[in-house]
Design a protein around this motif. Structure first.
Motif, short mmCIF file in Angstrom:
data_model
loop_
_atom_site.label_atom_id
_atom_site.label_comp_id
_atom_site.label_asym_id
_atom_site.label_seq_id
_atom_site.Cartn_x
_atom_site.Cartn_y
_atom_site.Cartn_z
N MET A 1 0.82 -1.20 0.00
CA MET A 1 0.00 0.00 0.00
C MET A 1 0.87 1.26 0.00
O MET A 1 0.58 2.24 -0.71
N SER A 2 1.95 1.26 0.77
CA SER A 2 2.83 2.43 0.87
C SER A 2 3.45 2.76 -0.48
O SER A 2 3.64 3.93 -0.82
N VAL A 3 3.80 1.74 -1.26
CA VAL A 3 4.35 1.97 -2.59
C VAL A 3 3.28 2.48 -3.53
O VAL A 3 3.52 3.38 -4.36
N LEU A 4 2.06 1.95 -3.41
CA LEU A 4 0.96 2.44 -4.25
C LEU A 4 0.66 3.90 -3.98
O LEU A 4 0.31 4.66 -4.90
N VAL A 5 0.81 4.31 -2.70
CA VAL A 5 0.56 5.72 -2.35
C VAL A 5 1.50 6.64 -3.12
O VAL A 5 1.14 7.77 -3.48
N LYS A 6 2.72 6.17 -3.42
CA LYS A 6 3.68 6.99 -4.16
C LYS A 6 3.21 7.28 -5.58
O LYS A 6 3.72 8.18 -6.23
N ARG A 7 2.25 6.49 -6.06
CA ARG A 7 1.74 6.70 -7.42
C ARG A 7 0.55 7.66 -7.43
O ARG A 7 0.07 8.02 -8.51
N VAL A 8 0.10 8.06 -6.25
CA VAL A 8 -1.00 9.04 -6.18
C VAL A 8 -0.46 10.41 -6.56
O VAL A 8 0.57 10.84 -6.03
N PRO A 9 -1.10 11.12 -7.48
CA PRO A 9 -0.62 12.45 -7.87
C PRO A 9 -0.44 13.37 -6.67
O PRO A 9 -1.24 13.36 -5.74
N SER A 10 0.62 14.17 -6.70
CA SER A 10 0.99 15.01 -5.56
C SER A 10 0.03 16.17 -5.33
O SER A 10 0.11 16.82 -4.28
N ASP A 11 -0.87 16.45 -6.28
CA ASP A 11 -1.78 17.58 -6.08
C ASP A 11 -2.95 17.22 -5.17
O ASP A 11 -3.73 18.09 -4.79
N TYR A 12 -3.08 15.93 -4.78
CA TYR A 12 -4.12 15.55 -3.83
C TYR A 12 -3.63 15.78 -2.40
O TYR A 12 -2.47 15.48 -2.08
N SER A 13 -4.50 16.25 -1.55
CA SER A 13 -4.19 16.37 -0.13
C SER A 13 -4.10 14.98 0.48
O SER A 13 -4.92 14.10 0.18
N GLN A 14 -3.12 14.77 1.36
CA GLN A 14 -2.99 13.47 2.03
C GLN A 14 -4.22 13.17 2.88
O GLN A 14 -4.62 12.02 3.02
N MET A 15 -4.85 14.19 3.44
CA MET A 15 -6.06 13.99 4.23
C MET A 15 -7.18 13.43 3.36
O MET A 15 -7.93 12.54 3.78
N VAL A 16 -7.28 13.93 2.13
CA VAL A 16 -8.31 13.46 1.21
C VAL A 16 -8.05 12.01 0.82
O VAL A 16 -8.97 11.18 0.82
N VAL A 17 -6.80 11.67 0.52
CA VAL A 17 -6.44 10.30 0.14
C VAL A 17 -6.74 9.34 1.30
O VAL A 17 -7.33 8.27 1.10
N ILE A 18 -6.33 9.72 2.51
CA ILE A 18 -6.56 8.88 3.69
C ILE A 18 -8.06 8.69 3.93
O ILE A 18 -8.53 7.58 4.19
N THR A 19 -8.82 9.76 3.81
CA THR A 19 -10.27 9.69 4.06
C THR A 19 -10.96 8.76 3.07
O THR A 19 -11.76 7.90 3.45
N TYR A 20 -10.64 8.90 1.79
CA TYR A 20 -11.27 8.05 0.78
C TYR A 20 -10.86 6.59 0.93
O TYR A 20 -11.67 5.67 0.74
N SER A 21 -9.59 6.33 1.26
CA SER A 21 -9.14 4.95 1.41
C SER A 21 -9.81 4.29 2.61
O SER A 21 -10.16 3.10 2.58
N ILE A 22 -10.02 5.06 3.68
CA ILE A 22 -10.74 4.53 4.84
C ILE A 22 -12.20 4.27 4.50
O ILE A 22 -12.79 3.27 4.91
N LEU A 23 -12.81 5.16 3.70
CA LEU A 23 -14.20 4.96 3.27
C LEU A 23 -14.34 3.68 2.45
O LEU A 23 -15.30 2.93 2.62
#
Length: 291
Positions: free
Chosen positions: A165-187
């Motif tokens: 999962m940590s490596v996949l996170v590196k492929r998330v575009p940098s313009d997304y807020s980490q809070m938004v990524v964390i929230t959606y992944s938890i959802l």
């Protein structure tokens, strides 16, 4: 305050929070089974994250091409990994949970090579070998009961899936807020786990859930460990480079072992420390800078 010092404080706090998490899980999971515990923990966390996100006016829009990646992060990291982690902690000890999952940075090297096509150096290969041997010593060679061995295997699954999962996170575009990524992944994890959890909720003992230790533990796991810990870690890595930041992962097994000994009366055998030393040596090889 100096950026390096501030980043170090954030990362040390996050790792210490996660080290204490294993002791809290060990207590709470005696009342709430792992699957239900993860689901309830995420409900608490997502409420906290949404409140902070609304106050800080986050942009919640996700582009269609990134949707599958966010779902994969939620399924692998927030569902499979955390359920395996808490099941493993239930079957074993808080110390074992903290130590085995601390091998995650070393396992990230494998997935970085496979997914991100990063070159694996001799030092990184040696770190993988040492971490693997250390885990096997703790699970297979140490004088553990069968349930503890199963717990060790579950914790190894947790470490591997969290690394992926940590490596996949590196492929998330940098313009997304980490809070938004964390929230959606938890959802995503909540949606995935809900069909399995709802038929089992009626079995929970509400009188035990009302105990301050249990609901206090739930608040710690949801708000402090999940929402707060993830955000502190990501913020710290923004202020420090990843190699330097990874060093603070050592706070997790140290705090987990210390609290397990102080609060739960857990004992530690020699083979445990041998395995732990190999894991930490392997992780150190990965995160140390070349002079």
């Amino acid at each position: 305050m100096n950026k390096t010092l501030l980043g170090s404080i954030y990362l040390a706090l996050a790792s210490s929070i996660w080290g204490g998490m294993y002791v809290v899980v060990k207590i709470v999971v005696s009342v709430i089974p792992p699957l239900e515990l993860v689901w309830l923990r995420y409900l608490v966390a997502i409420v906290a994250l949404l409140m902070v996100g609304l106050i800080t006016k986050q942009n919640w829009r996700i582009r269609k091409r990134d949707f599958i990646l966010i779902v994969a992060i939620g399924v692998i990291g927030n569902a499979i990994s955390i359920v395996a982690q808490e099941a493993g902690t239930m079957l074993s000890t808080a110390q074992m949970g903290a130590i085995i999952t601390s091998s995650t940075p070393a396992f990230m090297v494998i997935f970085a090579r496979l997914i991100l096509k990063e070159r694996m150096t001799l030092k990184q290969g040696l770190s993988i070998f040492l971490a693997t041997v250390g885990v096997l010593l703790i699970i297979c060679v140490g004088k553990l009961e069968f349930s503890s061995k199963l717990g060790g295997i579950a914790l190894l699954v947790a470490a591997l899936t969290w690394a992926l999962m940590s490596v996949l996170v590196k492929r998330v575009p940098s313009d997304y807020s980490q809070m938004v990524v964390i929230t959606y992944s938890i959802l995503v994890a909540i949606i995935l786990l809900t069909p399995f959890v709802l038929p089992r909720l009626h079995k929970l003992d509400m009188t035990q859930l009302a105990h301050p230790t249990i609901w206090g533990g739930m608040l710690y796991l949801g708000i402090v460990s999940t929402a707060g810990g993830f955000l502190l870690w990501n913020r710290g890595l923004q202020l420090l480079n990843v190699s330097s930041g990874g060093l603070f992962f050592f706070f997790q097994p140290l705090v987990g072992t210390l609290l397990g000994w102080l609060l739960l009366g857990e004992t530690i055998g020699i083979m445990f420390w041998v395995g732990a030393a190999l894991i930490l040596t392997g992780v150190l090889f990965v995160i140390m800078k070349k002079k």
